[in-house]
Design a protein around this motif. Structure first.
Motif, PDB file in Angstrom:
ATOM      1  N   GLU A 115       0.670  -1.087  -0.274  1.00  0.00           N
ATOM      2  CA  GLU A 115       0.080   0.024   0.378  1.00  0.00           C
ATOM      3  C   GLU A 115       0.903   1.138  -0.135  1.00  0.00           C
ATOM      4  O   GLU A 115       0.556   2.177  -0.803  1.00  0.00           O
ATOM      5  CB  GLU A 115      -0.669   0.362   1.395  1.00  0.00           C
TER       6      GLU A 115
ATOM      7  N   ASP B 193       3.363   1.691  -1.621  1.00  0.00           N
ATOM      8  CA  ASP B 193       4.217   1.767  -2.808  1.00  0.00           C
ATOM      9  C   ASP B 193       3.141   3.005  -4.141  1.00  0.00           C
ATOM     10  O   ASP B 193       3.369   3.208  -4.486  1.00  0.00           O
ATOM     11  CB  ASP B 193       4.168   0.579  -3.747  1.00  0.00           C
ATOM     12  N   ARG B 194       2.201   3.400  -3.536  1.00  0.00           N
ATOM     13  CA  ARG B 194       0.694   3.927  -3.802  1.00  0.00           C
ATOM     14  C   ARG B 194       0.704   5.418  -3.507  1.00  0.00           C
ATOM     15  O   ARG B 194       0.579   5.901  -4.155  1.00  0.00           O
ATOM     16  CB  ARG B 194      -0.615   3.100  -3.431  1.00  0.00           C
TER      17      ARG B 194
ATOM     18  N   ARG C 109       6.858   6.899  -2.506  1.00  0.00           N
ATOM     19  CA  ARG C 109       7.472   5.577  -2.952  1.00  0.00           C
ATOM     20  C   ARG C 109       8.398   6.227  -4.029  1.00  0.00           C
ATOM     21  O   ARG C 109       9.133   5.672  -4.154  1.00  0.00           O
ATOM     22  CB  ARG C 109       5.574   5.629  -4.131  1.00  0.00           C
TER      23      ARG C 109
END
Length: 235
Positions: free
Chosen positions: A102, A104-105, A110
């Motif tokens: 999550e 990475d969003r 990120r």
């Protein structure tokens, strides 16, 4: 006021650092990994140090003589959100972490996590979990270290959760040492205050490394509990 200033700095730094992130991306595409890594380490370390100062965190580190020279898997307990900047500023240099997919969003975050060579775990997919172990092994064999919080979630100062085995499989497959790290008090800066930031003390203990080469199957199986006991001993 401290909390507001902290969050403003958190996001403004990411916005201001966007041109640097793009330049680092260009260096990576050109294969200039060493130059890119040095820039990433400098930027991330400065950012994390300032976050700690703005929060009023006083960090006491013991056992820095136990830091190995080469790649290693740093295994730490997970009390709160401040565990990440503590680990980024207290070891040899900032390096990648294993984090939930999550994260990475999140824009801005990120990009820098990818610059740090972080690994992202999709907890809903066993196949994706197996791929993270393979990617972690490759990362370690390239000479880069990784930090893992094997509890998988924050304890917020309560009893530690069960240690998941993935961290230990990554280390044993790559044949690198495991360094147990105890974090004590980080939850008091935010989680204990209903997520308002207050000054506090954090004690970080770096324990002697555990070599993973030549371990028997039984010794490998016992690693999660062995490391957990070491970490608990300094709480």
């Amino acid at each position: 006021m401290r909390t507001i200033i902290w969050f403003i700095y958190f996001w403004l730094y990411l916005v201001a650092a966007l041109p640097v992130s793009i330049y680092i991306w260009v260096l990576e595409k050109r294969g200039l990994d060493e130059k890119a890594d040095k820039m990433v380490q400098g930027m991330v370390e400065r950012w994390a140090h300032r976050l700690m100062r703005l929060a009023g965190a006083s960090v006491h580190v013991a056992g820095q003589e136990n830091l190995p020279d080469g790649a290693a898997v740093y295994v730490a307990n997970h009390q709160g959100y401040f565990d990440i900047p503590v680990m980024l500023t207290s070891l040899h240099e900032p390096h990648g972490l294993v984090a939930k997919k999550e994260i990475d969003r999140l824009p801005g975050i990120r990009a820098w996590m990818r610059h740090l060579h972080c690994l992202f775990v999709d907890r809903s997919s066993p196949r994706a979990g197996a791929q993270v172990i393979l990617d972690g092994e490759k990362l370690l064999k390239s000479g880069r270290s990784v930090t893992i919080f094997p509890e998988g979630t924050r304890s917020r100062g309560g009893a530690m959760h069960e240690f998941k085995a993935g961290a230990f499989r990554i280390a044993t497959r790559a044949g690198v040492p495991i360094v147990p790290v105890t974090i004590d008090g980080s939850y008091r800066l935010m989680e204990a205050n209903h997520f308002w930031i207050k000054p506090g003390e954090i004690h970080l203990t770096i324990h002697p490394a555990i070599e993973t080469k030549g371990l028997s199957r039984e010794e490998i199986k016992a690693l999660p509990e062995r490391v957990k006991e070491i970490i608990v001993s300094a709480l």
